[in-house]
Design a protein around this motif. Structure first.
Motif, PDB file in Angstrom:
ATOM      1  N   UNK A   1      -7.300  11.760   7.017  1.00 15.02           N
ATOM      2  CA  UNK A   1      -6.435  11.207   5.977  1.00 15.02           C
ATOM      3  C   UNK A   1      -5.074  11.937   5.993  1.00 15.02           C
TER       4      UNK A   1
ATOM      5  N   UNK B   1       0.118  10.174   0.956  1.00 15.69           N
ATOM      6  CA  UNK B   1      -0.800   9.146   0.431  1.00 15.69           C
ATOM      7  C   UNK B   1      -0.281   8.655  -0.916  1.00 15.69           C
TER       8      UNK B   1
ATOM      9  N   UNK C   1       2.662   6.371  -0.289  1.00 17.80           N
ATOM     10  CA  UNK C   1       2.236   5.111   0.344  1.00 17.80           C
ATOM     11  C   UNK C   1       1.455   4.261  -0.651  1.00 17.80           C
ATOM     12  N   UNK C   2       0.703   4.907  -1.547  1.00 13.94           N
ATOM     13  CA  UNK C   2      -0.078   4.175  -2.541  1.00 13.94           C
ATOM     14  C   UNK C   2       0.873   3.464  -3.509  1.00 13.94           C
TER      15      UNK C   2
ATOM     16  N   UNK D   1       2.328   0.558  -1.867  1.00  9.39           N
ATOM     17  CA  UNK D   1       1.318  -0.503  -1.796  1.00  9.39           C
ATOM     18  C   UNK D   1       1.298  -1.295  -3.112  1.00  9.39           C
ATOM     19  N   UNK D   2       1.289  -0.594  -4.256  1.00 10.59           N
ATOM     20  CA  UNK D   2       1.257  -1.276  -5.560  1.00 10.59           C
ATOM     21  C   UNK D   2       2.526  -2.096  -5.771  1.00 10.59           C
TER      22      UNK D   2
ATOM     23  N   UNK E   1      -8.197  -8.294 -10.086  1.00 10.91           N
ATOM     24  CA  UNK E   1      -7.536  -8.784  -8.868  1.00 10.91           C
ATOM     25  C   UNK E   1      -8.095 -10.168  -8.548  1.00 10.91           C
TER      26      UNK E   1
ATOM     27  N   UNK F   1      -6.712 -16.420  -3.179  1.00 13.28           N
ATOM     28  CA  UNK F   1      -7.807 -15.443  -3.216  1.00 13.28           C
ATOM     29  C   UNK F   1      -7.246 -14.042  -2.987  1.00 13.28           C
ATOM     30  N   UNK F   2      -8.032 -12.987  -3.314  1.00 14.39           N
ATOM     31  CA  UNK F   2      -7.507 -11.623  -3.250  1.00 14.39           C
ATOM     32  C   UNK F   2      -6.954 -11.266  -1.865  1.00 14.39           C
ATOM     33  N   UNK F   3      -7.640 -11.741  -0.809  1.00 18.94           N
ATOM     34  CA  UNK F   3      -7.203 -11.424   0.557  1.00 18.94           C
ATOM     35  C   UNK F   3      -5.773 -11.929   0.762  1.00 18.94           C
TER      36      UNK F   3
ATOM     37  N   UNK G   1      -3.026  -9.897  -0.905  1.00 20.10           N
ATOM     38  CA  UNK G   1      -2.709  -8.571  -0.333  1.00 20.10           C
ATOM     39  C   UNK G   1      -1.948  -8.693   0.973  1.00 20.10           C
ATOM     40  N   UNK G   2      -1.677  -9.946   1.377  1.00 14.61           N
ATOM     41  CA  UNK G   2      -1.075 -10.170   2.699  1.00 14.61           C
ATOM     42  C   UNK G   2       0.187  -9.364   2.914  1.00 14.61           C
TER      43      UNK G   2
ATOM     44  N   UNK H   1       1.084  -6.504   1.887  1.00 14.60           N
ATOM     45  CA  UNK H   1       1.029  -5.079   1.541  1.00 14.60           C
ATOM     46  C   UNK H   1       0.758  -4.163   2.745  1.00 14.60           C
ATOM     47  N   UNK H   2       0.563  -4.737   3.923  1.00 12.40           N
ATOM     48  CA  UNK H   2       0.264  -3.849   5.058  1.00 12.40           C
ATOM     49  C   UNK H   2       1.425  -2.897   5.292  1.00 12.40           C
ATOM     50  N   UNK H   3       1.076  -1.703   5.761  1.00 10.87           N
ATOM     51  CA  UNK H   3       2.086  -0.689   6.062  1.00 10.87           C
ATOM     52  C   UNK H   3       1.865  -0.197   7.495  1.00 10.87           C
TER      53      UNK H   3
END
Lengths: 86, 86
Positions: free
Chosen positions: B1, B7, B10-11, B14-15, B62, B72-74, B77-78, B80-82
């Motif tokens: 990690x 982190x 990055x978190x 992400x939010x 969510x 849908x949740x997936x 989140x599209x 949000x990738x990093x």
């Protein structure tokens, strides 16, 4: 929005599918639940509930879980799509 | 990690990215925040925090937010990738 009971059932199925995806990712990395919990800074009893679909984790912990599983939240939700409600 | 501070940063990113995706989806549906909150059974003050990246919602919410946004949740989140941590 679909009927209340339908959403409740679909939400439970979502949490179960998410748990199975997290378990598959963990075992693919050769980690035990305890090792995964430790990576997240927990002393056990975290990933078990996630994998059983009984832990309603927050986005923060979703992010940490994904990082501990060497992936990202989007990837972890891949197996959770459902057909649209009838 | 990755290192703790990394982190945390990055978190937060992400939010924020998740909030922007949810806002874009809401506006594409022509909904106000109040209308979206009502779809989820909330009397306001829910989606505002999500869109600002300050609400740490649970997987349950969510799922409900995604259903209220007719997705849908997936899918939510599209964006949000990093890139993987250095």
């Amino acid at each position: 929005m679909p009927a209340h009971d339908d959403v409740k059932t679909r939400k439970a199925a979502f949490l179960m599918a998410f748990g199975e995806t997290a378990r598959a990712r963990r075992t693919a990395l050769g980690l035990t639940q305890r090792q995964l919990d430790a990576r997240m800074g927990y002393r056990g009893k975290f990933s078990g509930g996630v994998e059983r679909g009984t832990r309603n984790l927050t986005l923060d912990n979703l992010y940490l879980l994904a990082a501990a599983l060497e992936t990202d939240p989007y990837d972890l939700l891949k197996g959770t799509q459902q057909p649209p409600p009838a």
